[in-house]
Design a protein around this motif. Structure first.
Motif, short mmCIF file in Angstrom:
data_model
loop_
_atom_site.label_atom_id
_atom_site.label_comp_id
_atom_site.label_asym_id
_atom_site.label_seq_id
_atom_site.Cartn_x
_atom_site.Cartn_y
_atom_site.Cartn_z
N SER A 24 0.83 -1.20 0.00
CA SER A 24 0.00 0.00 0.00
C SER A 24 0.87 1.25 0.00
O SER A 24 0.94 1.97 0.98
CB SER A 24 -0.93 -0.02 1.22
OG SER A 24 -0.15 0.00 2.38
N VAL A 25 1.53 1.47 -1.12
CA VAL A 25 2.29 2.71 -1.28
C VAL A 25 1.70 3.44 -2.48
O VAL A 25 0.95 2.87 -3.27
CB VAL A 25 3.79 2.43 -1.52
CG1 VAL A 25 4.42 1.73 -0.35
CG2 VAL A 25 3.99 1.63 -2.79
N ILE A 26 2.05 4.71 -2.60
CA ILE A 26 1.63 5.48 -3.77
C ILE A 26 2.83 5.55 -4.70
O ILE A 26 3.87 6.08 -4.35
CB ILE A 26 1.13 6.87 -3.33
CG1 ILE A 26 -0.13 6.69 -2.47
CG2 ILE A 26 0.84 7.73 -4.55
CD1 ILE A 26 -0.74 7.97 -1.97
N LYS A 27 2.65 4.95 -5.88
CA LYS A 27 3.78 4.72 -6.75
C LYS A 27 3.81 5.75 -7.88
O LYS A 27 3.08 5.63 -8.86
CB LYS A 27 3.68 3.30 -7.31
CG LYS A 27 5.01 2.70 -7.63
CD LYS A 27 4.89 1.25 -8.05
CE LYS A 27 6.09 0.87 -8.86
NZ LYS A 27 6.35 1.75 -10.00
N LEU A 28 4.62 6.77 -7.72
CA LEU A 28 4.70 7.83 -8.72
C LEU A 28 6.14 7.93 -9.24
O LEU A 28 6.65 9.00 -9.49
CB LEU A 28 4.27 9.17 -8.10
CG LEU A 28 2.89 9.18 -7.41
CD1 LEU A 28 2.62 10.53 -6.75
CD2 LEU A 28 1.77 8.86 -8.40
N ASN A 29 6.77 6.77 -9.41
CA ASN A 29 8.22 6.79 -9.71
C ASN A 29 8.61 6.19 -11.06
O ASN A 29 9.76 6.29 -11.45
CB ASN A 29 9.00 6.07 -8.59
CG ASN A 29 8.69 4.59 -8.53
OD1 ASN A 29 7.62 4.16 -8.95
ND2 ASN A 29 9.61 3.80 -8.01
N THR A 30 7.70 5.54 -11.78
CA THR A 30 8.15 4.93 -13.05
C THR A 30 7.25 5.29 -14.23
O THR A 30 7.28 4.61 -15.26
CB THR A 30 8.29 3.39 -12.95
OG1 THR A 30 7.09 2.86 -12.41
CG2 THR A 30 9.45 2.99 -12.07
N ASN A 31 6.46 6.34 -14.08
CA ASN A 31 5.65 6.86 -15.20
C ASN A 31 4.68 5.83 -15.79
O ASN A 31 4.35 5.89 -16.98
CB ASN A 31 6.54 7.42 -16.31
CG ASN A 31 7.36 8.60 -15.82
OD1 ASN A 31 7.01 9.20 -14.80
ND2 ASN A 31 8.41 8.94 -16.52
N GLU A 32 4.24 4.93 -14.92
CA GLU A 32 3.17 4.02 -15.35
C GLU A 32 1.84 4.74 -15.29
O GLU A 32 1.70 5.77 -14.62
CB GLU A 32 3.12 2.81 -14.41
CG GLU A 32 4.34 1.92 -14.49
CD GLU A 32 4.68 1.27 -13.17
OE1 GLU A 32 5.07 0.11 -13.16
OE2 GLU A 32 4.56 1.93 -12.13
N SER A 33 0.84 4.17 -15.97
CA SER A 33 -0.52 4.66 -15.79
C SER A 33 -1.05 4.13 -14.47
O SER A 33 -0.76 3.00 -14.10
CB SER A 33 -1.40 4.16 -16.94
OG SER A 33 -2.76 4.43 -16.64
N PRO A 34 -1.84 4.93 -13.75
CA PRO A 34 -2.43 4.39 -12.51
C PRO A 34 -3.60 3.44 -12.82
O PRO A 34 -4.11 2.79 -11.91
CB PRO A 34 -2.92 5.64 -11.78
CG PRO A 34 -3.17 6.64 -12.86
CD PRO A 34 -2.18 6.35 -13.96
N TYR A 35 -4.00 3.38 -14.08
CA TYR A 35 -5.16 2.55 -14.46
C TYR A 35 -4.72 1.38 -15.34
O TYR A 35 -3.86 1.53 -16.20
CB TYR A 35 -6.17 3.39 -15.24
CG TYR A 35 -6.59 4.62 -14.49
CD1 TYR A 35 -7.37 4.52 -13.33
CD2 TYR A 35 -6.19 5.88 -14.91
CE1 TYR A 35 -7.73 5.66 -12.62
CE2 TYR A 35 -6.54 7.02 -14.20
CZ TYR A 35 -7.31 6.91 -13.06
OH TYR A 35 -7.65 8.02 -12.36
#
Ligand SMILES: *Cc1c(COP(=O)(O)O)cnc(C)c1O
Length: 345
Positions: A24-35
């Motif tokens: 349960s982390v917020i992953k904003l580090n590899t430019n993936e789509s959140p969807y």
């Protein structure tokens, strides 16, 4: 390292991907789509039943769909196991010990890795002071490789300035990596009809939320695509598996849903940039699915650590000129709110 490794490969420095943290982390580090991609298990039943057969090495169904989508001929398209594979093919095909391949000093970290792997000469051309990529700075004869929008800055060049370079350098190969081409920048794919020295590379990893499926696309004149095919058939004719070929066709058939997503992402990017600026951050004008930002007086590493301690992962690059910055992938609206609340100022 074993004593059996080739002497040429003893000093290999492999690419370091962003951390793939779980839980349960917020992953904003590899430019993936959140969807996730717009695909269901039922979509793959027929393909599953055929998995005892090799896939079509020409991926003709997928290439036809891509050709239709990009308004080119199927013979102007190549596909790869992610765009990294097509970039790798391009280094193999066009890297040369005589003329260096040129790319910016600040760009996608994989480019120098491919060059070193194959012993290809390369030159890193500094971005201007404000991180602008100026194609007029690329002197010489060798191939030029740029990411447009560039990573990790997010800054994009206009199609006109790329056309200008092609007009001025008709004998030079230009490779344009449009990994972030779905988020508002101008594509130069239409120019592949006119310029036989332009190779454009795209990916389904970012815009389509298909990073785990691995699908990259190259669009260029027939002769350049032939070069990539020669490499493909010398490395792995079945480079794109049957499930991924099928997925590609289906994602293109559902293009409207993706367009709507990208519009939402661009709105969120603008809002998030404004909020970061309100907090005193300097933010570059991004045409990608991330923002590149710094806070005067706070080292990037410190920002990265402070966010990580709160379960928010962004990317920090410990490299000259950009040490003070963090790269923040645009996630969901909730992710971005959490990020803004977690900043230590
Ligand atoms: C993410 C990225 C790639 C790699 O994409 P894949 O298709 O997942 O291999 C290539 N170039 C740039 C600039 C990227 O950011």
């Amino acid at each position: 390292m074993s004593r059996f490794r080739h002497s040429r490969l003893q000093n290999l420095t492999p690419y370091t991907p962003g951390e793939q943290v779980k839980g349960s982390v917020i992953k904003l580090n590899t430019n993936e789509s959140p969807y996730p991609p717009v695909l269901t298990p039922e979509d793959f039943q027929e393909t599953m039943a055929e998995l005892h057969r090799y896939p079509d090495p020409e991926a003709l169904g997928l290439k036809k769909a891509l050709a239709h989508h990009f308004a080119v001929k199927p013979s102007m398209v190549a596909v790869g196991n992610g765009s990294d594979e097509l970039l790798h093919f391009a280094f193999m095909a066009y890297g040369d010990a005589r003329e260096p391949i040129s790319f910016p000093d600040i760009t996608y970290g994989f480019y120098p890795v491919f060059a070193k792997l194959h012993g290809i000469a390369y030159e890193e051309v500094p971005l201007r002071q404000d991180f602008r990529l100026a194609l007029e700075d690329y002197e010489g004869e060798g191939p030029v490789l740029i990411a447009n929008p560039n990573a990790p800055t997010g800054l994009a060049l206009s199609a006109d300035s790329i056309r200008q370079f092609l007009d001025d350098n008709p004998r030079r190969l230009l490779i344009v990596d449009e990994a972030y081409g779905d988020f508002g920048a101008e594509s130069v794919i239409p120019l592949t009809h006119e310029y036989a020295n332009l190779l454009v590379i795209r990916t389904f990893s970012k815009g389509y939320g298909f990073a785990g499926g691995r699908l990259g696309v190259a669009v260029a004149s027939l002769t350049l695509i032939d070069d990539l095919r020669a490499i493909q058939y010398s490395v792995n004719p079945y480079n794109v598996n049957a499930l991924t070929q099928k997925a590609g066709e289906l994602m293109l058939a559902r293009q409207d849903e993706y367009e709507a997503r990208w519009q939402e992402l661009m709105k969120l990017r603008r809002r998030c940039q404004q909020e970061l600026e309100k907090k005193g951050m300097t933010v570059l004008d991004s045409k990608a699915n991330f923002l590149f930002a710094k806070k005067e007086g706070v080292p990037g590493r410190e920002l990265y650590e402070a966010l990580k301690a709160q379960g928010i992962y962004v990317r920090h690059f410990d490299q000259p000129r950009i040490k003070d910055y963090i790269r923040i992938t645009i996630g969901t609206a909730n992710d971005m709110e959490a990020l803004l609340n977690a900043l230590p100022f």
